[in-house]
Design an enzyme around this catalytic site. Structure first.
Site, mmCIF file in Angstrom:
data_model
loop_
_atom_site.group_PDB
_atom_site.id
_atom_site.type_symbol
_atom_site.label_atom_id
_atom_site.label_comp_id
_atom_site.label_asym_id
_atom_site.label_seq_id
_atom_site.Cartn_x
_atom_site.Cartn_y
_atom_site.Cartn_z
ATOM 1 N N THR A 175 -20.810 11.252 -33.094
ATOM 2 C CA THR A 175 -20.459 10.091 -33.914
ATOM 3 C C THR A 175 -21.528 9.013 -33.801
ATOM 4 O OG1 THR A 175 -18.114 10.588 -33.680
ATOM 5 C CG2 THR A 175 -18.684 8.300 -34.232
ATOM 6 N N THR A 187 -28.035 2.685 -19.668
ATOM 7 C CA THR A 187 -28.356 3.635 -18.597
ATOM 8 C C THR A 187 -27.970 5.038 -19.028
ATOM 9 O OG1 THR A 187 -28.050 1.931 -16.941
ATOM 10 C CG2 THR A 187 -27.892 4.210 -16.169
ATOM 11 N N CYS A 236 -2.167 13.309 -40.744
ATOM 12 C CA CYS A 236 -1.066 12.381 -40.970
ATOM 13 C C CYS A 236 -1.602 10.961 -40.832
ATOM 14 C CB CYS A 236 0.032 12.643 -39.946
ATOM 15 S SG CYS A 236 1.487 11.687 -40.307
HETATM 16 C C1 LIG Z 1 -19.954 17.687 -38.491
HETATM 17 C C2 LIG Z 1 -19.579 16.746 -37.388
HETATM 18 N N1 LIG Z 1 -20.237 15.587 -37.252
HETATM 19 C C3 LIG Z 1 -19.939 14.714 -36.272
HETATM 20 C C4 LIG Z 1 -18.937 14.963 -35.366
HETATM 21 C C5 LIG Z 1 -18.639 13.967 -34.288
HETATM 22 O O1 LIG Z 1 -19.100 14.445 -33.052
HETATM 23 P P1 LIG Z 1 -18.547 13.882 -31.667
HETATM 24 O O2 LIG Z 1 -17.182 14.471 -31.476
HETATM 25 O O3 LIG Z 1 -19.518 14.382 -30.632
HETATM 26 O O4 LIG Z 1 -18.513 12.402 -31.756
HETATM 27 C C6 LIG Z 1 -18.215 16.157 -35.470
HETATM 28 C C7 LIG Z 1 -17.088 16.441 -34.568
HETATM 29 O O5 LIG Z 1 -16.146 17.105 -34.905
HETATM 30 C C8 LIG Z 1 -18.546 17.073 -36.514
HETATM 31 O O6 LIG Z 1 -17.901 18.223 -36.658
#
Ligand SMILES: Cc1ncc(COP(=O)(O)O)c(C=O)c1O
Length: 385
Positions: free
Chosen positions: A73, A236, A324
């Site tokens: 993310t 860090t 949901c």
């Molecule tokens: C295509 C894709 N992008 C981004 C993410 C987010 O990754 P993370 O769970 O490491 O934050 C996911 C997680 O399911 C994903 O499938």
């Protein structure tokens, strides 16, 4: 002990035993801060450097093109915002089926005055390179298209999109969280400038991920503070996580191709079993251009939540395509973008297989599904099924 079958590897994976073993010393023995100049710090720095080199080698990149982050993310936020904000204003191209980490970042950018095009997909969830070509404008400053979709597994034509991006001098970000370590990625052939990857989808720990940033790509940092990661991402370093990610990548380098072949056969065994034994089912996603371990199956007139809960009672973990939200069950944005009718989209279940999945597991899941779907359909009001 009752049977347990985990078919939710696209959500997360168990940490590989070799990865756990490699990480252990970095909690208590080598616990220094990699920025410290003393021996404790230098030992931690060395471990971070080794992991960075392993990942760089795996991607055919240079170590200083790898930046560690806290998750897929953050990598997506950093990738998209980092490119856009470095250019100040302009037009961003993405697709309607991106992960929310990209979609909501793009929506935030819209709120800050950027213009965003959300490309449609075809019935298999595939973005068209022609659509990308048509969408490119003189003020286009970034393209972000995922390598494979997490819900349906469709693998996007990133090489064709990358070629267009390169032709037009537009930086190209690819969310490869679902493909990194599962199928080969040709960064250079596909003209990828920035790539997101994550540890916990590939038998590494959670909360560690990274971004490949091609040398010379103009990006701004989105997290500010110290001088870490060549001033691209302050904070860090998560040393045990980084060590674990490095080891996970090394293991994937060894096992990836063999496992992709094995898991593809199991994926096909699951779909074939389902379609031969259960009426009114369909496979969502591309029939061939699909992640090795992903089957997204729609069971018409049955609610995916009921299937997931029913499977859970049998020890089987899968995931529902619907979510949901505020008391309403909504179909996934990916299935909606593919144009899947609601009576199919509401019954979509994702099965994602992994390194420990066996043929026996698949046969058990097909047996469970056959009985469960029959039972759920019998309970429908007359005339629905
Ligand atoms: C295509 C894709 N992008 C981004 C993410 C987010 O990754 P993370 O769970 O490491 O934050 C996911 C997680 O399911 C994903 O499938």
């Amino acid at each position: 002990m009752s049977r347990k079958v985990y078919l939710d590897h696209n959500a997360s994976t168990p940490v590989h035993p070799d990865v756990v073993a490699e990480m252990m010393p970095y909690f208590q023995d080598v616990f220094g801060n990699p920025s410290s100049v003393h021996g404790f710090g230098r030992a931690a720095r060395d471990a971070v450097d080794v992991a960075r080199e392993r990942i760089a080698r795996f991607l055919a990149a240079a170590p200083d093109e790898i930046v560690f982050t806290s998750g897929g993310t953050e990598s997506d936020n950093f990738g998209v915002k980092g490119l856009a904000l470095a250019r100040g204003r302009g037009h961003v191209i993405t697709s309607k089926i991106e992960h929310h980490a990209v979609l909501r970042t793009c929506q935030t950018l819209e709120g800050q005055g950027f213009d965003v095009t959300y490309l449609p997909v075809d019935e298999h969830g595939m973005v068209s390179a022609d659509d990308v070509k048509r969408a490119i404008r003189p003020d286009t400053i970034a393209i972000s298209v995922m390598h494979a979709n997490s819900e349906i597994g469709t693998i996007q034509p990133v090489a064709a999109i990358g070629e267009l991006a390169r032709e037009h001098g537009v930086p190209f970000h690819v969310d490869a969280v679902q493909t990194f370590g599962k199928i080969p990625i040709d960064l250079h052939g596909a003209g990828i400038d920035v790539l997101s990857f994550s540890g916990h989808k590939i038998y590494g720990p959670k909360g560690i991920a990274g971004l490949y940033i091609r040398k010379g790509t103009k990006m701004v940092a989105i997290q500010h503070g110290g001088e870490h990661e060549r001033r691209r991402r302050a904070g860090t370093e998560n040393v045990p996580g980084i060590v674990g990610l490095g080891k996970a990548v090394e293991v994937r380098g060894r096992d990836m191709i063999e496992e992709a072949v094995r898991v593809t056969a199991l994926r096909d065994r699951l779909w074939n079993g389902v379609r031969q034994r259960i009426p009114d089912v369909r496979l969502n996603g591309h029939p061939l251009e699909r992640l090795p371990g992903t089957d997204n199956v729609a069971f018409r007139h049955v609610e995916s939540e009921s299937i997931v809960l029913g499977l859970d009672l049998k020890g089987v973990a899968a995931s529902a395509g619907s979510a949901c939200t505020a008391g309403h069950v909504e179909p996934s944005h990916v299935l909606v973008a593919m144009g899947l009718p609601l009576d199919w989209a509401m019954g979509a279940v994702r099965f994602s297989l992994g390194r420990t999945t066996t043929a026996d597991d698949i046969d058990y899941v097909v047996d469970c599904l056959e009985a469960l779907v029959r039972k759920l359909r019998l309970a429908l009001p007359a005339g629905r099924a």
